[in-house]
Design a protein around this motif. Sequence first.
Motif, short mmCIF file in Angstrom:
data_model
loop_
_atom_site.label_atom_id
_atom_site.label_comp_id
_atom_site.label_asym_id
_atom_site.label_seq_id
_atom_site.Cartn_x
_atom_site.Cartn_y
_atom_site.Cartn_z
N SER A 239 4.39 7.87 4.13
CA SER A 239 4.60 6.81 3.27
C SER A 239 5.65 6.47 2.84
CB SER A 239 3.92 6.67 1.75
OG SER A 239 2.39 6.93 1.83
N GLY A 240 6.74 7.08 2.85
CA GLY A 240 8.02 7.03 2.11
C GLY A 240 8.53 6.55 3.17
N ALA A 241 7.96 7.06 4.36
CA ALA A 241 9.07 6.56 5.52
C ALA A 241 8.86 5.25 5.96
CB ALA A 241 8.65 7.58 7.13
N ARG A 242 7.24 4.99 6.13
CA ARG A 242 6.44 3.14 6.10
C ARG A 242 6.99 2.47 5.40
NH1 ARG A 242 1.79 3.19 9.17
NH2 ARG A 242 0.78 2.02 7.21
N LEU A 243 7.08 2.63 4.18
CA LEU A 243 8.14 1.59 3.36
C LEU A 243 9.58 2.05 3.54
CD1 LEU A 243 7.81 0.30 0.82
CD2 LEU A 243 7.93 2.51 -0.92
N ALA A 244 9.80 3.10 3.92
CA ALA A 244 11.65 2.46 4.44
C ALA A 244 11.52 1.56 5.24
CB ALA A 244 11.81 3.33 3.97
N VAL A 245 11.09 1.77 6.24
CA VAL A 245 11.10 0.63 7.78
C VAL A 245 10.25 -0.96 7.23
CG1 VAL A 245 10.24 0.59 10.39
CG2 VAL A 245 10.58 3.37 9.56
N VAL A 246 9.72 -0.65 6.31
CA VAL A 246 9.22 -2.43 6.52
C VAL A 246 9.52 -2.79 5.18
CG1 VAL A 246 7.16 -3.52 5.26
CG2 VAL A 246 6.19 -1.72 6.67
N LEU A 247 10.45 -2.11 4.26
CA LEU A 247 11.61 -2.77 3.17
C LEU A 247 12.72 -3.39 4.05
CD1 LEU A 247 10.42 -0.49 -0.12
CD2 LEU A 247 10.20 -2.77 0.85
N ARG A 248 12.98 -2.89 5.06
CA ARG A 248 14.16 -2.59 5.89
C ARG A 248 13.95 -4.29 6.17
NH1 ARG A 248 15.56 -2.06 10.73
NH2 ARG A 248 14.02 -0.73 11.62
N ARG A 249 13.11 -4.67 7.15
CA ARG A 249 12.51 -5.58 7.54
C ARG A 249 12.56 -7.43 7.06
NH1 ARG A 249 9.58 -3.23 12.94
NH2 ARG A 249 10.80 -1.48 13.67
N LEU A 250 11.92 -6.45 5.68
CA LEU A 250 11.03 -7.63 5.24
C LEU A 250 12.67 -7.78 4.19
CD1 LEU A 250 7.40 -6.86 3.76
CD2 LEU A 250 8.88 -8.37 5.47
N THR A 251 13.62 -7.49 3.77
CA THR A 251 14.82 -8.15 2.90
C THR A 251 15.93 -8.68 3.59
OG1 THR A 251 15.19 -5.32 2.28
CG2 THR A 251 13.59 -5.99 1.30
N ASP B 136 0.88 -1.05 0.17
CA ASP B 136 0.00 -0.12 0.00
C ASP B 136 0.68 1.47 -0.19
OD1 ASP B 136 -2.32 -1.90 -0.30
OD2 ASP B 136 -2.86 -1.57 2.05
N ALA B 137 2.19 1.12 0.97
CA ALA B 137 3.01 2.37 0.70
C ALA B 137 3.48 2.78 -0.26
CB ALA B 137 3.96 2.08 1.93
N PHE B 138 3.76 1.97 -1.49
CA PHE B 138 4.41 1.76 -2.57
C PHE B 138 3.60 2.28 -3.35
CE2 PHE B 138 6.04 -0.04 -6.59
CZ PHE B 138 6.81 0.71 -7.06
N ALA B 139 2.33 1.90 -3.28
CA ALA B 139 1.05 1.50 -4.86
C ALA B 139 1.11 3.64 -4.08
CB ALA B 139 -0.18 0.99 -4.37
N GLY B 140 1.05 4.19 -2.82
CA GLY B 140 0.44 5.25 -3.03
C GLY B 140 1.54 6.29 -2.65
N LEU B 141 2.54 6.13 -2.83
CA LEU B 141 3.97 6.91 -2.68
C LEU B 141 4.41 7.39 -4.36
CD1 LEU B 141 6.11 8.17 -1.83
CD2 LEU B 141 8.07 5.98 -1.97
N LEU B 142 3.75 5.72 -5.16
CA LEU B 142 4.25 6.10 -6.53
C LEU B 142 2.98 7.40 -7.08
CD1 LEU B 142 5.73 4.61 -8.80
CD2 LEU B 142 4.23 2.98 -9.26
N MET B 143 1.51 6.99 -6.47
CA MET B 143 0.96 7.44 -6.76
C MET B 143 0.34 9.39 -6.93
SD MET B 143 -1.83 5.53 -8.66
CE MET B 143 -3.49 6.95 -8.68
N VAL B 144 0.96 9.57 -6.10
CA VAL B 144 1.61 11.23 -5.27
C VAL B 144 2.83 11.45 -6.32
CG1 VAL B 144 0.22 10.53 -3.35
CG2 VAL B 144 2.10 10.59 -3.55
N THR B 145 3.43 10.38 -6.65
CA THR B 145 4.93 11.18 -7.09
C THR B 145 4.13 11.61 -8.91
OG1 THR B 145 5.77 10.13 -5.48
CG2 THR B 145 6.95 10.78 -7.90
N ARG B 146 3.70 10.01 -9.39
CA ARG B 146 3.36 10.61 -10.76
C ARG B 146 2.15 11.69 -11.10
NH1 ARG B 146 -1.93 9.70 -12.17
NH2 ARG B 146 -2.64 9.17 -10.19
N SER B 147 0.71 12.09 -10.09
CA SER B 147 0.17 12.65 -10.12
C SER B 147 0.54 14.16 -10.14
CB SER B 147 -0.67 12.51 -9.12
OG SER B 147 -1.45 13.38 -9.11
N PHE B 148 1.86 14.44 -9.23
CA PHE B 148 2.14 15.57 -9.01
C PHE B 148 3.32 15.92 -10.04
CE2 PHE B 148 6.47 18.47 -7.87
CZ PHE B 148 5.66 19.51 -7.48
#
Length: 628
Positions: A293-305, A122-134
């Motif tokens: 969303s960017g911070a949440r994505l960074a935290v979760v990816l760090r743990r999952l990877t 969800d965080a990656f999708a939200g980050l991609l959506m707001v970035t490309r929208s801007f």
Amino acid sequence: MLPELPSAGLRFLAARRGALARLAGWSALEAAHTFALGYALAHALDGGFLAGRTGTGLGWLAAAALAVLAGAYGTGRTYPALAAVVEPLRDALVRRVVARALADGDGAAVSRLTHQVEIARDAFAGLLMVTRSFVFTAAGALTGLFLLAPELLPVVAGPLVLGLALFVATLRVLARRQEAFLVADEEIARALGEVCQGLRDVAAGGAGSRVRSEVGALVDTQRAVAGSLARWSVARIAALTVAGRLPVVLLLVSAPWLLGRGVTPGALVGALAYLTQSLLPALQDLVHGVGTSGARLAVVLRRLTLPAPALPEVGAPPPEEVKGRAGGRHPQGSAPALSFHRLTFAYGPHAAPVVHELTLTVPPGGHLAVVGPSGVGKSTLAGLAAGLLAPGAGSVSLGGAPAHSEAARALRLLIPQEAYVFSGTLAENLAYLRHVPPGEDELADAARAVGMERIVGRLGGFAAPVAPAELSAGERQQIALARAYLSPAPIALLDEATCHLDPAAEARAEHALARRPAVAGDGRGTLVVIAHRAASALRADRILVMDGPHTVCGEHTELLRVSPLYRDLVGGDTGPSDPARDARDPYRVDAVARPRLAGDRGHVVAHGSVREVQAAGDLADGGALGRE
């Protein structure tokens, strides 16, 4: 975040250039209404309503409405393109979590799969959506401003670039503060969960002040981190003000100068529409979306990877150092197969140790049985031996390597009470732990060794499909035992893995696993059995009797002399079918009715829980249980 995450992210996006191109195309169509909004409004005023041509003005407004419809269609088409980028990330994370769970028994795998992976998605999708929208909104608005009047562009673009630069400069610090806040919050949740479960123990042990101090320190840490995050969030608000609201003020202040240089009133109104209706909302979404969303994505990816052990591919040749005669068995060398040194483990910092100061060595090819009453810690010891639990003190090693290490994981296999069988052929189930798939003869030898020929015949051979739900618990256990027999790991840990088998089948399986080849020459595998029946102990070289502070290890005859609990577990002088008594019971009250008492019809019921009642063939008189 791990250093390799940015480069891995770029590689992931580069591999999906086609999906990103489709997303960009539909986003450009979506941004058409952004461009049309200010441009059509300006011409509707200048060339239409202000010039007295109402029809022209309405025509431009109608064109803007059509652009809105086109943009809505583009928005709808962006979601399939977005899914083509986001879902592969989710699949990759799921594969990584499952690989780690299969390799080292990751206890957090369920939480990672059901919660953390979805957060990352969800965080990656939200980050991609707001970035490309801007990006596309800003492109459409700035293009419209330039076409309306080039003089408008510096007034808007200057503060916009300055604010974005300020936001980017503080983004890394904000991400770190956000991660620290999330970590502090998780630590408080973990600590409070432990405290709430052990409140009575805390009160009984008089540990209230210590717990209050420890939890209070965590709360103070979270408060300090939250204050730091709030202070740095001011920079995010300042960036949003400079980039989104300052251009509106500058546009109004410079309106006389702009009008004097030929900028029309309609162009000024169109510029205001671009700022307030397009750029400012897109900028707000970008700042808040990337910051959260960017911070949440960074935290979760760090743990999952976190680095996960690589799983061998089916059909791939085994590594050179583990090749051997019996399907690539790992040599154990001269080091002990399994060693506990002053091992202590407790479920919580204030709980009584389940295992205390245990020192024990199992040589290569040894056969150890672990016995004791329910709840004494036998399965805990198996988890420690397998590296699934971390000792509180002391050490556990397999083949000289720490139990949690990659080298130790390659040497052991743990067979739990609930056997896992998956949908596939019987051969695929049996060969699951093998680097090189075994041949038909080797599969037949394994089936014969553990006594599952009847299952093979009933299913229709090794190529027959297996439906796990149609197998009994005992049949699933026999398949798991045959899989263990074919495994290249020389150390087998059986945690009540034969509890659904009758005594004869249990003896046959244990005999096979204790004598399977261990290396490419002489020698045999090492077997540790969490005993379900007393007979398992009689088959072992040595027996570990777990009895809290009275835990002892030795041979059968020795333990009969020194361990009252062991005498009760195996029946003492009254024979192997005598029901066990609690050795610490001063009144020596039998746990169940003894044989030949009125009403028990001569049968003996095994001491233990209902699911551990022994089968009729294991009873003293060989009869069948009635309704007792």
